[in-house]
Design a protein around this motif. Structure first.
Motif, PDB file in Angstrom:
ATOM      1  N   ALA A   1      19.412  63.866  33.262  1.00 13.16           N
ATOM      2  CA  ALA A   1      20.410  63.243  32.731  1.00 13.16           C
ATOM      3  C   ALA A   1      20.289  61.476  32.796  1.00 13.16           C
ATOM      4  O   ALA A   1      20.578  60.731  31.731  1.00 13.16           O
ATOM      5  N   GLU A   2      19.517  61.032  34.091  1.00 10.97           N
ATOM      6  CA  GLU A   2      19.249  59.736  33.820  1.00 10.97           C
ATOM      7  C   GLU A   2      18.138  59.594  32.855  1.00 10.97           C
ATOM      8  O   GLU A   2      18.230  58.369  32.245  1.00 10.97           O
ATOM      9  N   GLU A   3      17.355  60.194  32.679  1.00  9.95           N
ATOM     10  CA  GLU A   3      16.345  60.037  31.568  1.00  9.95           C
ATOM     11  C   GLU A   3      17.071  60.114  30.090  1.00  9.95           C
ATOM     12  O   GLU A   3      16.821  58.931  29.465  1.00  9.95           O
ATOM     13  N   LYS A   4      17.856  60.785  30.086  1.00 13.60           N
ATOM     14  CA  LYS A   4      18.626  60.831  28.860  1.00 13.60           C
ATOM     15  C   LYS A   4      19.507  59.686  28.798  1.00 13.60           C
ATOM     16  O   LYS A   4      19.565  58.817  27.496  1.00 13.60           O
TER      17      LYS A   4
ATOM     18  N   VAL B   1      20.447  54.170  26.413  1.00 13.25           N
ATOM     19  CA  VAL B   1      20.438  52.765  26.587  1.00 13.25           C
ATOM     20  C   VAL B   1      19.374  52.024  25.762  1.00 13.25           C
ATOM     21  O   VAL B   1      19.808  51.155  25.046  1.00 13.25           O
ATOM     22  N   GLU B   2      18.096  52.607  25.795  1.00 12.42           N
ATOM     23  CA  GLU B   2      17.087  52.055  25.059  1.00 12.42           C
ATOM     24  C   GLU B   2      17.301  52.115  23.666  1.00 12.42           C
ATOM     25  O   GLU B   2      16.791  51.002  22.799  1.00 12.42           O
ATOM     26  N   ALA B   3      17.945  53.187  23.226  1.00  5.95           N
ATOM     27  CA  ALA B   3      18.161  53.471  21.782  1.00  5.95           C
ATOM     28  C   ALA B   3      19.256  52.266  21.492  1.00  5.95           C
ATOM     29  O   ALA B   3      19.214  51.712  20.142  1.00  5.95           O
ATOM     30  N   LEU B   4      20.228  52.061  22.269  1.00 12.08           N
ATOM     31  CA  LEU B   4      21.342  51.036  21.954  1.00 12.08           C
ATOM     32  C   LEU B   4      20.463  49.471  21.996  1.00 12.08           C
ATOM     33  O   LEU B   4      20.988  48.826  20.910  1.00 12.08           O
ATOM     34  N   ALA B   5      19.803  49.460  22.859  1.00 12.44           N
ATOM     35  CA  ALA B   5      19.282  47.968  22.825  1.00 12.44           C
ATOM     36  C   ALA B   5      18.332  47.922  21.626  1.00 12.44           C
ATOM     37  O   ALA B   5      18.257  46.722  20.814  1.00 12.44           O
ATOM     38  N   LYS B   6      17.399  48.854  21.296  1.00 13.60           N
ATOM     39  CA  LYS B   6      16.819  48.846  19.955  1.00 13.60           C
ATOM     40  C   LYS B   6      17.586  48.855  18.725  1.00 13.60           C
ATOM     41  O   LYS B   6      17.286  47.751  17.822  1.00 13.60           O
TER      42      LYS B   6
END
Length: 160
Positions: A52-55, A60-65
């Motif tokens: 879940a943390e990885e997801k 969050v990375e996808a949102l930042a990207k």
């Protein structure tokens, strides 16, 4: 579902004189199984939490990207609009310069036409003055010539 303690536990208890030992071994086995199940559950929870943390990290990375991509797209649009604005300003400046050159050429042509007209008028006036001067001289010469002829005629008549 269980039928009770295993036969080996009961036999061990009977041989040692402890009838409860069989139950105690069964309880120990049950406790160990329970611990194994609990450890397995903790391990699964830990793995699920890690997943879940990885997801969440990937989200969050996808949102930042996506935000970075949006900012890059906005910057690109801003640059394109700025280039278009500069191009339009350059076109307007060139059009104004061309209009100024046309006005200057038109003004120069008008000035040359006025100068040519003035020169032609001056030439005409000079020609008229020269003509008047020539006519005036011709009249003077004719008058002088008439006077000379008259004088010669008078001299001839007076001698005759």
């Amino acid at each position: 579902f269980s039928l009770g303690p295993p036969v080996s536990d009961i036999l061990v208890g009977a041989l040692t004189g402890n009838a409860e030992m069989g139950g105690s071994l069964e309880a120990e086995r049950t406790r160990r199984e329970q611990q194994g199940i609990e450890e397995e559950l903790r391990k699964r929870e830990k793995e699920e939490r890690a997943a879940a943390e990885e997801k969440e990290r990937q989200h969050v990375e996808a949102l930042a990207k996506k935000k970075e991509d949006d900012l890059l797209a906005q910057e690109h649009v801003r640059r394109v609009l700025e280039e278009e604005r500069l191009r339009q300003e350059n076109d307007e400046r060139k059009a104004q310069e061309a209009a100024a050159v046309r006005r200057a050429a038109r003004d120069a042509a008008a000035s040359h036409a006025q100068a040519a007209t003035a020169t032609a008028n001056d030439s005409r006036a000079a020609a008229l003055a020269a003509r008047d001067t020539a006519a005036s001289r011709a009249v003077e010469l004719a008058a002088a010539s008439t006077a000379v002829v008259a004088a010669e005629t008078a001299a001839i008549v007076s001698t005759a």
